[in-house]
Design an enzyme around this catalytic site. Structure first.
Site: not given
Ligand code: HSE
Length: 439
Positions: A14, A43, A106, A133, A202, A206
């Site tokens: 990203v 950095a 997140k 998200v 994850d 979110k």
């Molecule tokens: N690892 C996360 C996904 C990245 O696969 O959706 C995006 O938040």
């Protein structure tokens, strides 16, 4: 007004894409924001994921914390990830100095978002996280501003691109779980530790953020019931297909009479619904309110999509557009009342590896009846295509899959019924249970 000066920490998938976008869309962004957005410092402990990005004119900070404290930047962009340090310390340092923060982190927001929103408020800094998200989908802005007039009752969707990519690849191409996960990692979708993706964490991070924005409550990630996709087998995907469903990892937050129910788990969704048809890395978030229902669909991971959301936050800051981080002043966020998963009501898919001998079905039916669970369909496939085990005790003991689809019932009732079936000794393996959602 002078340029908005940006420092970026983290040059992974990203971060690299943000550097590229800020360079390639420089003029367009300046027109939109009314002033230029200038990347001045970075950095990164590792070389950039994209080695072609040009860092030659940028100042390199020794570490994220010193970048966050650098008076030469107006905005600290945190793209390192991780709920703890160095990300947490650096974000706190930036906000404490009255410096705005843009992040895609997140995990950090789910765990510390309430405190960080208060810190931002105290120091009159912005704390923006559209990219946190569903990648490029502007769902944070939609909930925070676009639906500001609506009373929201449900937010649900596919919020992890890696899991959706794996489930789609298995179902459509017959690929193995591991093979599909490997490709998701190569494409830059997966978290540094992919157990965050496949374990449902994850998605939970979110969901916790969306729940807060939707219901005006403090973030409450600990309340989320979490199940990942590790237990989903090809047999489940095939059975789902035959029964008219797709399997998706959903995050669901609902206002119920008992309180706010938040859950993440594999879900059977009827084919033909919007959610069921969302494949690959795409994410989709459906929002139900008193005024309207809508579904946002788009890529949920990957450099270009996620960087678009990061840069959109920078354009807001450069333009002088500010929102409360969680949609309202932190003093106006309510403490959420939790609804336990045991009280969840809905339909269930239950796959049992039943011992193939007389009385097995009766035992299953009895346990279901005792819990007043009504069955919409029962499918039994005999092991090894035999009509039954006959007199051979070895064959008679081999398991045959029994698949049940229930009408709406409660989580508690299903758990009790399964415990009773297990106690009867008619199962050869642990049962598979997948909740069903209508949309
Ligand atoms: N690892 C996360 C996904 C990245 O696969 O959706 C995006 O938040």
């Amino acid at each position: 007004m002078g340029a908005l000066k940006v420092g970026i920490a983290g040059l992974g998938t990203v971060g690299s894409a943000v550097v590229n976008m800020l360079a390639s869309a420089k003029e367009q962004l300046a027109e939109r924001a009314g002033r230029s957005i200038e990347l001045v410092a970075f950095a990164s402990k590792d070389p950039p994921r994209d080695p072609s990005i040009d860092l030659s004119k940028l100042k390199q900070a020794a570490d994220p914390l010193s970048l966050a404290k650098d008076p030469g930047i107006d905005v600290f962009v945190e793209l390192m990830g991780g709920e703890g340090d160095p990300a947490k310390a650096a974000v706190e340092a930036a906000l404490s100095a009255g410096r705005s923060v843009v992040t895609a982190n997140k995990a950090l927001i789910a765990k510390h978002g309430n405190a960080l929103a208060r810190l931002a408020e105290k120091h009159n800094a912005a704390f923006a996280f559209e990219a946190a998200v569903a990648g490029g989908i502007p769902v944070v802005k939609t909930l925070r501003e676009g639906l500001g007039g609506a009373k929201i009752s449900r937010v649900a969707g596919i919020m992890n691109g890696t899991c959706n990519f794996i489930l789609t690849s298995m179902q459509k191409e017959g690929r193995s779980f591991q093979d599909a996960l490997k490709e998701a990692q190569q494409r830059g979708y997966a978290e540094a530790d992919p157990t965050f993706d496949i374990g449902g964490f994850d998605t939970a991070h979110k969901l916790a953020i969306l729940t807060s924005l939707a219901f005006g409550t403090e973030i409450d990630v600990e309340a989320i019931h979490i199940e990942g996709i590790e237990s989903i087998s090809l047999a489940d995907l095939i059975a789902a297909d035959q029964l008219g469903y797709r399997v998706k990892l959903l995050g669901v937050a609902e206002r119920t009479e008992a309180g706010i129910e938040q859950r993440v788990h594999p879900t059977m969704v009827p084919k033909g619904t919007v959610i069921a048809e969302i494949d690959g890395v795409l994410n989709a978030v459906s929002i139900k309110s008193d005024a309207l229902e809508l579904t946002l669909v788009g890529p949920g991971a990957g450099g270009p999509a996620t960087s678009s959301a990061v840069v959109a936050d920078l354009v807001d800051l450069a333009s002088g557009r500010r929102s409360h981080a969680l949609g309202r002043a932190t003093a106006n966020l309510a403490k959420p009342k939790r609804a336990a998963i045991q009280r969840h009501e809905g339909g269930y898919y239950i796959r049992l590896a039943a011992v193939d001998r007389p009385g097995t079905m009766a035992a299953i039916a009895k346990a279901m009846a005792a819990e007043k669970i009504s069955l919409e369909s029962i499918v039994q496939r005999h092991a090894n295509s035999r009509p039954h085990g006959g007199d051979d005790p070895k064959l008679a003991a081999s398991p045959a899959p029994v698949i049940l689809i229930t009408y709406a019932t409660t989580e508690d009732a299903v758990r009790r019924a399964i415990a009773a079936i297990e106690k009867d000794g008619v199962l050869a393996e642990l049962p598979q249970v997948i909740r069903i959602e209508k949309s």
